[in-house]
Design a protein around this motif. Structure first.
Motif, PDB file in Angstrom:
ATOM      1  N   SER A 224       0.842  -1.198   0.000  1.00  0.00           N
ATOM      2  CA  SER A 224       0.000   0.000   0.000  1.00  0.00           C
ATOM      3  C   SER A 224       0.874   1.244   0.000  1.00  0.00           C
ATOM      4  N   LYS A 225       0.630   2.140  -0.939  1.00  0.00           N
ATOM      5  CA  LYS A 225       1.415   3.373  -1.003  1.00  0.00           C
ATOM      6  C   LYS A 225       1.049   4.341   0.121  1.00  0.00           C
ATOM      7  N   GLN A 226      -0.012   4.030   0.837  1.00  0.00           N
ATOM      8  CA  GLN A 226      -0.442   4.830   1.994  1.00  0.00           C
ATOM      9  C   GLN A 226       0.642   4.889   3.056  1.00  0.00           C
ATOM     10  N   ARG A 227       1.453   3.805   3.144  1.00  0.00           N
ATOM     11  CA  ARG A 227       2.520   3.747   4.147  1.00  0.00           C
ATOM     12  C   ARG A 227       3.595   4.812   3.931  1.00  0.00           C
ATOM     13  N   PHE A 228       3.635   5.395   2.732  1.00  0.00           N
ATOM     14  CA  PHE A 228       4.652   6.402   2.415  1.00  0.00           C
ATOM     15  C   PHE A 228       4.237   7.808   2.861  1.00  0.00           C
ATOM     16  N   LYS A 229       3.053   7.921   3.429  1.00  0.00           N
ATOM     17  CA  LYS A 229       2.481   9.236   3.742  1.00  0.00           C
ATOM     18  C   LYS A 229       3.420  10.098   4.603  1.00  0.00           C
ATOM     19  N   HIS A 230       4.109   9.464   5.560  1.00  0.00           N
ATOM     20  CA  HIS A 230       4.965  10.235   6.468  1.00  0.00           C
ATOM     21  C   HIS A 230       6.456  10.119   6.121  1.00  0.00           C
ATOM     22  N   TRP A 231       6.752   9.586   4.944  1.00  0.00           N
ATOM     23  CA  TRP A 231       8.147   9.501   4.510  1.00  0.00           C
ATOM     24  C   TRP A 231       8.600  10.870   3.994  1.00  0.00           C
ATOM     25  N   THR A 232       9.741  11.329   4.501  1.00  0.00           N
ATOM     26  CA  THR A 232      10.296  12.595   4.006  1.00  0.00           C
ATOM     27  C   THR A 232      11.534  12.360   3.141  1.00  0.00           C
TER      28      THR A 232
ATOM     29  N   LYS B  86       8.882   5.808  -4.871  1.00  0.00           N
ATOM     30  CA  LYS B  86       7.870   5.056  -4.111  1.00  0.00           C
ATOM     31  C   LYS B  86       6.989   4.297  -5.088  1.00  0.00           C
TER      32      LYS B  86
END
Length: 265
Positions: A150-158, A163
């Motif tokens: 799920s690409k949702q997991r990248f939401k807090h990646w800076t 991705k």
């Protein structure tokens, strides 16, 4: 001095075996134990650690993010990753560090010296993935690629990474020099493989951050295809060595640490 690892479950941990072997080799008067702390008891973590007079501890699944609100300070690596695996207690202050990424990349660099020019795919977008990606970004010229269901997991990646989904990763698998599995697939009795290796190029190094079992299903499959493989034993040893340095300002005996784990395995 007393040290520990906290987690749940924790009975499988070889951290006590590794650290106590190092203490003995260095004549360092200390002992290290595993503390099983369920999520329901975690609000008592300060009392548990203080009662046992522990000077420093490691944090493993599932508490690496949960520990952060209890800390007085965290280092830059922990801030970037959003997870802590080592805590030092100094003058009553709890200071958090993350040595997972350093541990993994230190080992990887020894078996793959040309990291600078490697195209790398990381499978999974959890705390371990973020720590490894953050550390690898200091070494490689190519932009790292991280794939997750799920690409949702990248939401807090800076971090500045590519991705992608696991399906996209499978389609482009042959373009990577190193593939690193950071997902739980293949741990313990789990027989899952997170990605189809059909398009894998024979030159690609396939790695897993797990070391129990010694060869996870993805490593067995890659090896059967003729690929070089690399498991998580060095990561475990080197992250432990970094923890020891943080707690004591002394150099660990890494050979003794690794031999102790291998003997136990």
């Amino acid at each position: 001095m007393k040290y520990a690892v906290i987690g749940h479950p924790i009975d499988h941990s070889l951290s006590p075996v590794m650290h106590n072997a190092n203490f003995t080799a260095l004549n360092y008067k200390a002992n290290y134990e595993a503390l099983n702390i369920p999520e329901t008891d975690f609000h008592l973590i300060k009392e548990i650690i203080d009662e046992k007079s522990i000077a420093g501890f490691n944090v493993t699944i599932p508490h690496k993010e949960r520990i952060i609100p209890f800390l007085d300070e965290i280092d830059e690596q922990s801030k970037t990753v959003g997870a802590v695996n080592t805590v030092k207690i100094k003058n009553g202050k709890w200071i958090g560090y993350n040595t997972d990424g350093i541990g993994y990349v230190t080992g990887l660099n020894q078996i793959y010296p040309d990291l600078k020019n490697a195209s790398i795919l990381i499978l999974g977008a959890g705390g371990a993935s973020k720590g490894i990606a953050n550390e690898l970004s200091k070494y490689v010229d190519y932009k790292l690629t991280v794939a997750n269901r799920s690409k949702q997991r990248f939401k807090h990646w800076t971090l500045d990474i590519n991705k992608i989904s696991l399906e996209e990763a499978e389609a482009d698998l042959a373009s990577f020099d190193i593939i690193i599995n950071t997902t739980p697939a293949g741990m313990n009795q789990n027989k899952d493989i997170v990605i189809d290796l059909e398009r894998l190029d024979v030159r690609t190094l396939v790695s897993d951050i797990v070391y129990v079992p010694f060869k996870t299903p993805i490593l067995k499959m890659a090896e059967a295809k003729g690929n070089p493989i690399y498991n998580g034993l060095d990561m475990f040893v080197y992250q432990g060595a970094e923890s020891f340095k943080i707690w004591t300002n002394k150099m660990p005996d890494i050979k003794v640490m690794k031999d102790a784990v291998l003997k136990h395995l």
